[in-house]
Design an enzyme around this catalytic site. Sequence first.
Site, mmCIF file in Angstrom:
data_model
loop_
_atom_site.group_PDB
_atom_site.id
_atom_site.type_symbol
_atom_site.label_atom_id
_atom_site.label_comp_id
_atom_site.label_asym_id
_atom_site.label_seq_id
_atom_site.Cartn_x
_atom_site.Cartn_y
_atom_site.Cartn_z
ATOM 1 C CG HIS A 21 -1.747 -1.176 1.395
ATOM 2 N ND1 HIS A 21 -3.051 -1.206 0.992
ATOM 3 C CD2 HIS A 21 -1.467 -2.406 1.884
ATOM 4 C CE1 HIS A 21 -3.552 -2.410 1.224
ATOM 5 N NE2 HIS A 21 -2.606 -3.156 1.760
ATOM 6 C CD GLU A 100 -0.345 1.976 4.446
ATOM 7 O OE1 GLU A 100 -0.164 2.564 3.350
ATOM 8 O OE2 GLU A 100 -1.460 1.592 4.829
#
Length: 135
Positions: A21, A100
């Site tokens: 992500h 992330e």
Amino acid sequence: CVNIRARITNNAHADALVSLHADGNLARGARGYHIIVSSTMIGGDVIERRSRSLAVALRTALDAHTKLPRSTYIGGGTAIHDRTDIAGLNLIRVPGVMMELGNMRNRQDLALQRSAEFRESLARAISEGVVDWLN
């Protein structure tokens, strides 16, 4: 859809899940990567410990092979963030992490994310981290 993704992971008999992500944090100066691990996985304590060791292996590889710094806003400089509310991790029975990979709202991170050279170094780092963890 997280239930479906977890089911796919569990049914695939995968060795691990690495979910990629990019963050969108609005905090001033927020940049860098962090790796989310769960402490409430249905796979239990062993899977949670193996997930943390996967996160450490990935962090080592990212630090060595990319220009992306550790998160300035989550993880206290460790780049590893414990959470209990990520269903995609909580519902799997194999080690897993959510990465992330930079903050899309940060100009420096976004410039890296748009760079083919960076994305290639990121792919190499992730694959190296997983292989090191598997060995």
